[in-house]
Design a protein around this motif. Sequence first.
Motif, short mmCIF file in Angstrom:
data_model
loop_
_atom_site.label_atom_id
_atom_site.label_comp_id
_atom_site.label_asym_id
_atom_site.label_seq_id
_atom_site.Cartn_x
_atom_site.Cartn_y
_atom_site.Cartn_z
N UNK A 70 12.41 -17.07 -0.18
CA UNK A 70 12.72 -18.57 0.33
C UNK A 70 14.22 -19.14 -0.21
N UNK A 71 14.62 -18.47 -1.19
CA UNK A 71 16.09 -19.12 -1.59
C UNK A 71 17.03 -18.91 -0.54
N UNK A 72 16.92 -18.14 0.27
CA UNK A 72 18.03 -17.66 1.05
C UNK A 72 18.06 -18.70 2.39
N UNK A 73 16.85 -19.41 2.47
CA UNK A 73 16.85 -20.27 3.78
C UNK A 73 16.61 -21.50 3.59
N UNK A 74 16.33 -22.08 2.21
CA UNK A 74 16.14 -23.34 1.73
C UNK A 74 17.25 -24.39 2.18
N UNK A 75 18.31 -24.13 1.77
CA UNK A 75 19.46 -24.94 1.80
C UNK A 75 19.55 -25.19 3.56
N UNK A 76 19.35 -24.15 4.47
CA UNK A 76 19.41 -24.37 5.72
C UNK A 76 18.40 -25.24 6.39
N UNK A 77 17.28 -25.06 5.66
CA UNK A 77 16.21 -25.86 6.29
C UNK A 77 16.24 -27.45 5.91
N UNK A 78 16.66 -27.58 4.62
CA UNK A 78 16.66 -29.08 4.15
C UNK A 78 17.92 -29.71 4.94
N UNK A 79 19.15 -29.04 5.33
CA UNK A 79 20.05 -29.51 5.94
C UNK A 79 19.66 -29.80 7.59
N UNK A 80 18.96 -28.78 7.87
CA UNK A 80 18.44 -28.91 9.33
C UNK A 80 17.51 -30.10 9.74
N UNK A 84 15.62 -36.32 4.26
CA UNK A 84 14.37 -35.99 3.91
C UNK A 84 14.13 -36.92 2.62
N UNK A 85 12.86 -37.53 2.77
CA UNK A 85 12.53 -38.08 1.56
C UNK A 85 11.52 -37.49 0.42
N UNK A 120 19.65 -30.62 -6.16
CA UNK A 120 21.02 -30.56 -6.05
C UNK A 120 21.79 -30.93 -4.96
N UNK A 121 21.21 -31.24 -3.73
CA UNK A 121 21.64 -31.49 -2.46
C UNK A 121 21.61 -32.88 -2.31
N UNK A 122 22.51 -33.27 -1.01
CA UNK A 122 22.53 -34.64 -0.56
C UNK A 122 21.90 -34.74 1.01
N UNK A 123 20.59 -34.16 0.89
CA UNK A 123 19.82 -34.18 2.06
C UNK A 123 18.97 -35.11 2.16
N UNK A 124 18.97 -36.21 1.06
CA UNK A 124 18.05 -37.13 1.27
C UNK A 124 18.72 -38.66 1.87
N UNK A 125 18.17 -39.51 2.09
CA UNK A 125 18.35 -40.88 2.71
C UNK A 125 19.66 -41.25 1.65
N UNK A 127 22.51 -40.10 1.37
CA UNK A 127 23.15 -38.83 0.80
C UNK A 127 22.55 -38.74 -0.89
N UNK A 128 21.52 -39.16 -0.99
CA UNK A 128 20.72 -38.64 -2.31
C UNK A 128 19.95 -37.44 -2.22
#
Length: 214
Positions: A70-80, A84-85, A120-125, A127-128
């Motif tokens: 799961x750690x390999x694909x998560x960053x891809x999924x959230x950026x895709x 995300x709220x 640790x990502x900026x994939x929310x509204x 850039x949060x």
Amino acid sequence: MKTVMVYGDSNSWGAEPQPQRGVGGRFAPDVRWPGVMQKILGNSVQVIAEGLNGRTTCVDDPVEGHHKNGARFLQVAIETHMPLDLVIIKLGTNDLKARLSMQAGDIADGAVRLADIVLGSATGPQGRAPKVLLVVPATLSKLGWLTEMFEGGTEKSRKLAAEFARATKGRNIEMFDAGSVIASSEVDGIHLDADAHRILGEALGARVGKILAD
């Protein structure tokens, strides 16, 4: 519209309990718990289901492949799917497989590692980071043909809720124990039947509604 992504395994994908290897289908979208949750939340929320059979929290499966990590694909999924709220992570059942040699504490720490990727990502509204909800898998039930594969897993699964609570203590991570409302099917010991999907979807719908309202 707010967006929620479910990051899970076969129980989020909608696998039906399997009486034997290779026998079993997939529940319809509106039967799967993410679909039930979507109905509870209504049209003001979009639920995206990223379920993969065999997915672990953060370890490669030497039999099924490294893509199950799961750690390999998560960053891809959230950026895709950004922005995300909320990201709901429901993993840990496959980590109980004997060949992976994971203890309950390791599994909880693995789930928190995934939460940290999201936080640790900026994939929310704006850039949060999105909010994170970790769902503790229900304990294993009567395993049948999966007994050897999950040898020792039932006892470990009973410790998951306590270990998830430990791992998330003092962290900005929401937690929900699926085992507090449902049980795994006795058909194969790891998957959810249609009633369990409904109950879990309704319970998480109520919880997610509160999280999104904060």
